[in-house]
Scaffold this active site. Structure first.
Site, PDB file in Angstrom:
ATOM      1  N   ASP A 175       0.904  -1.134   0.000  1.00 12.87           N
ATOM      2  CA  ASP A 175       0.000   0.000   0.000  1.00 12.87           C
ATOM      3  C   ASP A 175       0.950   1.192   0.000  1.00 12.87           C
ATOM      4  O   ASP A 175       1.541   1.509   1.031  1.00 12.87           O
ATOM      5  CB  ASP A 175      -0.890   0.010   1.248  1.00 12.87           C
ATOM      6  CG  ASP A 175      -1.915   1.132   1.185  1.00 12.87           C
ATOM      7  OD1 ASP A 175      -1.545   2.228   0.723  1.00 12.87           O
ATOM      8  OD2 ASP A 175      -3.064   0.929   1.589  1.00 12.87           O
ATOM      9  N   HIS A 176       1.141   1.803  -1.175  1.00 10.43           N
ATOM     10  CA  HIS A 176       2.241   2.762  -1.263  1.00 10.43           C
ATOM     11  C   HIS A 176       2.035   3.989  -0.368  1.00 10.43           C
ATOM     12  O   HIS A 176       2.985   4.701  -0.071  1.00 10.43           O
ATOM     13  CB  HIS A 176       2.556   3.144  -2.715  1.00 10.43           C
ATOM     14  CG  HIS A 176       1.513   3.981  -3.355  1.00 10.43           C
ATOM     15  ND1 HIS A 176       0.378   3.471  -3.907  1.00 10.43           N
ATOM     16  CD2 HIS A 176       1.436   5.317  -3.531  1.00 10.43           C
ATOM     17  CE1 HIS A 176      -0.358   4.443  -4.386  1.00 10.43           C
ATOM     18  NE2 HIS A 176       0.259   5.589  -4.173  1.00 10.43           N
ATOM     19  N   HIS A 196      -5.938   2.681   1.031  1.00  9.58           N
ATOM     20  CA  HIS A 196      -5.116   3.799   1.528  1.00  9.58           C
ATOM     21  C   HIS A 196      -5.774   4.522   2.705  1.00  9.58           C
ATOM     22  O   HIS A 196      -5.147   4.768   3.732  1.00  9.58           O
ATOM     23  CB  HIS A 196      -4.854   4.820   0.410  1.00  9.58           C
ATOM     24  CG  HIS A 196      -4.348   4.203  -0.852  1.00  9.58           C
ATOM     25  ND1 HIS A 196      -3.371   3.237  -0.859  1.00  9.58           N
ATOM     26  CD2 HIS A 196      -4.671   4.404  -2.152  1.00  9.58           C
ATOM     27  CE1 HIS A 196      -3.126   2.874  -2.121  1.00  9.58           C
ATOM     28  NE2 HIS A 196      -3.898   3.569  -2.915  1.00  9.58           N
TER      29      HIS A 196
END
Ligand SMILES: NC(=O)c1ccc[n+]([C@@H]2O[C@H](COP(=O)([O-])OP(=O)(O)OC[C@H]3O[C@@H](n4cnc5c(N)ncnc54)[C@H](OP(=O)(O)O)[C@@H]3O)[C@@H](O)[C@H]2O)c1
Length: 492
Positions: free
Chosen positions: A178-179, A241
């Site tokens: 999950d950047h 996110h």
């Protein structure tokens, strides 16, 4: 002095967009810093036939323009190899296995294998099963799986995928990207909270009125229309996110700052998130889709989008945690495309003083105190500000809001690694702190599925917001009905 990570990386989807735009530059940065050195190699795979040399040229092109010492990029590219491979063909894994064994010996990777799945999600399960069946995991060294989003389309499909992955890898070997968790200021939430008595001691329902999280995008769907139209803002941004950010804001203090301890607390927080009934969900979620703007198409007229699409490009929601710390405190979240600006921020709104002595009728003053607000700027600026009330300088006595502000310098920002660089390094180190665990993902899906099911059957009144705005009017009404408003609004 950087510690070298010895590893052989197998990249599925090596000719893809993500690999070329993000993954090779991130690996190059790790190489320049010495985290990757002599004992690493990457075997890239895709169906197309490419020679090792062609692939090395592709890698060189993707790091072109990045600063480096003379010859460094060429030396880096020499660690890259290519194998034409169709992930759906079991026999292809035999060739892969052989090449990996050769490369392991050649580069002294000591049996450390990192498998990175950077391709369409329908292949994730197939790859994992074949890695096991064709015996590609090593007995010595580590075997880790890094997996891109999306992790399922709902709880059922996510569980099926997780069950498939679990046949080959255990939870400790899986790193779900999950950047947002690789972003500097998302990581800073924990430093701010647990490193500061003045913040953490106020971090509860006695002092906090509400918390707001905004992930605002200025762009539309661009070239991702095909994917996005099947996904929508709820799946693409909120389930992953936003839920990860919210979990970090809501969690209790971990015993220590280790991946295991942080995970335990995030899971506990998400367990206490109230899962709505369908009618509660309908009242606490807002969806939107952008119409045409002065110089932009409506979403439904974008290339690759169904002209009757009911996919939401905006979502806002009110989340409630049923636990001692947060009971009664709403977390308002929103995200959308074609909004006023590109930014991510968190606004923590504190309660006003119980008695406002400055608004006392005897003072003949019309003013009232503002709420204290702690804002965490995640991007494009990184930093935070604290809004306080202070006396306005001069004759008389009126108060005004003032901001104590800290923004990271450009120099510090430049030194901050990109999310993918940080996350790659964490995976090589075996550190799970900035990855989503299965339990977190499962709770997030269960929360989101209620509204998804409702939205899939009810026809919305789309389009309902104009490009350049902050979404549909219903998003403002979601807060207004509670007597609140978004801290960030236009003309802010
Ligand atoms: N791109 C982004 O900015 C971005 C951002 C966040 C997350 N992601 C995620 O990252 C992943 C990769 O996205 P992407 O945009 O890089 O995808 P992409 O550009 O479509 O690349 C897909 C890759 O998979 C290969 N491929 C397709 N079918 C294959 C098969 N049967 N066997 C072997 N290889 C096959 C393709 O090459 P061949 O045609 O040669 O086989 C290509 O290298 C996805 O999960 C996506 O959701 C992407």
């Amino acid at each position: 002095m950087a510690k070298e990570n010895k590893a052989l990386i197998t990249l599925f989807g090596a000719a893809g967009d993500l690999a070329q735009r993000k993954l090779y530059p991130s690996l190059f940065n790790l190489y320049k810093k010495g985290y990757l050195a002599e004992h690493f190699a990457l075997l890239g795979t895709s169906r197309r036939p490419l020679s090792d040399e062609d692939f090395q040229q592709m890698v060189l092109k993707s790091v072109n323009g990045m600063e480096n010492e003379e010859g460094q990029a060429q030396a880096f590219a020499k660690h890259f190899f290519f194998q034409s491979h169709d992930v759906t063909k079991p026999e292809h894994y035999t060739v892969l296995k052989q090449r990996l064994e050769e490369l392991d010996k050649q580069f002294g990777a000591e049996g450390n294998r990192l498998f990175y799945m950077s391709m369409a999600p329908q292949f994730f399960g197939t790859i994992a099963l074949n890695l096991k069946k064709q015996d590609l995991l090593t007995k010595d060294g580590f075997n880790r799986l890094v997996i891109e989003k999306p992790f399922g389309r709902d709880y059922e499909s996510a569980k099926k995928l997780n069950d498939e992955l679990s046949q080959t890898f255990n939870e400790n070997q899986i790193f779900r990207i999950d950047h947002y968790l690789g972003k500097e200021m998302v990581q800073n939430i924990q430093a701010l909270r647990f490193g500061n008595t003045i913040i953490e001691s106020l971090w509860n329902n006695r002092y906090i009125d509400n918390i707001q999280v905004t992930l605002s995008e200025k762009l539309g769907v661009e070239e991702r229309a095909g994917y996005y139209d099947q996904s929508g803002a709820l799946r693409d941004m909120l389930q992953n996110h936003i839920m990860q950010i919210v979990a970090q804001l809501a969690m209790e203090q971990p015993v220590a700052f280790t991946d295991t301890d942080v995970r335990v607390e995030k899971i506990k927080a998400l367990r206490s998130l109230r899962v709505y009934t369908p009618s509660e969900a309908a009242a606490n979620f807002v969806r939107g889709q952008y119409g045409a703007g002065d110089d932009t198409h409506a979403y439904r007229n974008e290339d690759g989008v169904d002209p009757n699409s009911i996919t939401e490009t905006f979502v806002a929601a009110k989340l409630m945690f049923d636990n001692y710390r947060w009971s009664g405190v709403p977390f308002y979240v929103r995200t959308g495309k074609k909004l006023a600006d590109k930014f991510t921020r968190i606004d923590v709104v504190f309660k006003k003083p119980l008695i406002d002595i400055f608004a006392n009728p005897r003072m003949k003053s019309e003013q009232s105190l503002n709420s204290n607000v702690l804002t965490i700027f995640v991007e494009p600026n990184s930093g935070f500000s604290l809004r306080l009330n202070a006396k306005r300088a001069g004759q008389g006595f009126t108060t005004e809001p003032v901001d104590l502000k800290y923004l990271q310098s450009d120099e510090a920002k430049n030194e901050s690694p990109e999310p993918y660089e940080r996350l790659f390094h964490d995976a090589l180190e075996g550190n799970h702190t900035n990855f989503a665990s299965w339990a977190e993902i499962a709770y997030a899906w269960k929360f989101v599925d209620v509204i998804r099911k409702l939205w899939d059957i009810e026809e919305p009144q789309f389009p309902n917001y104009t490009p350049g705005s902050m979404g549909p009017a219903a998003s403002d009404e979601l807060l207004a009905r509670d007597g609140r408003q978004w801290v960030y609004h236009l003309n802010h």
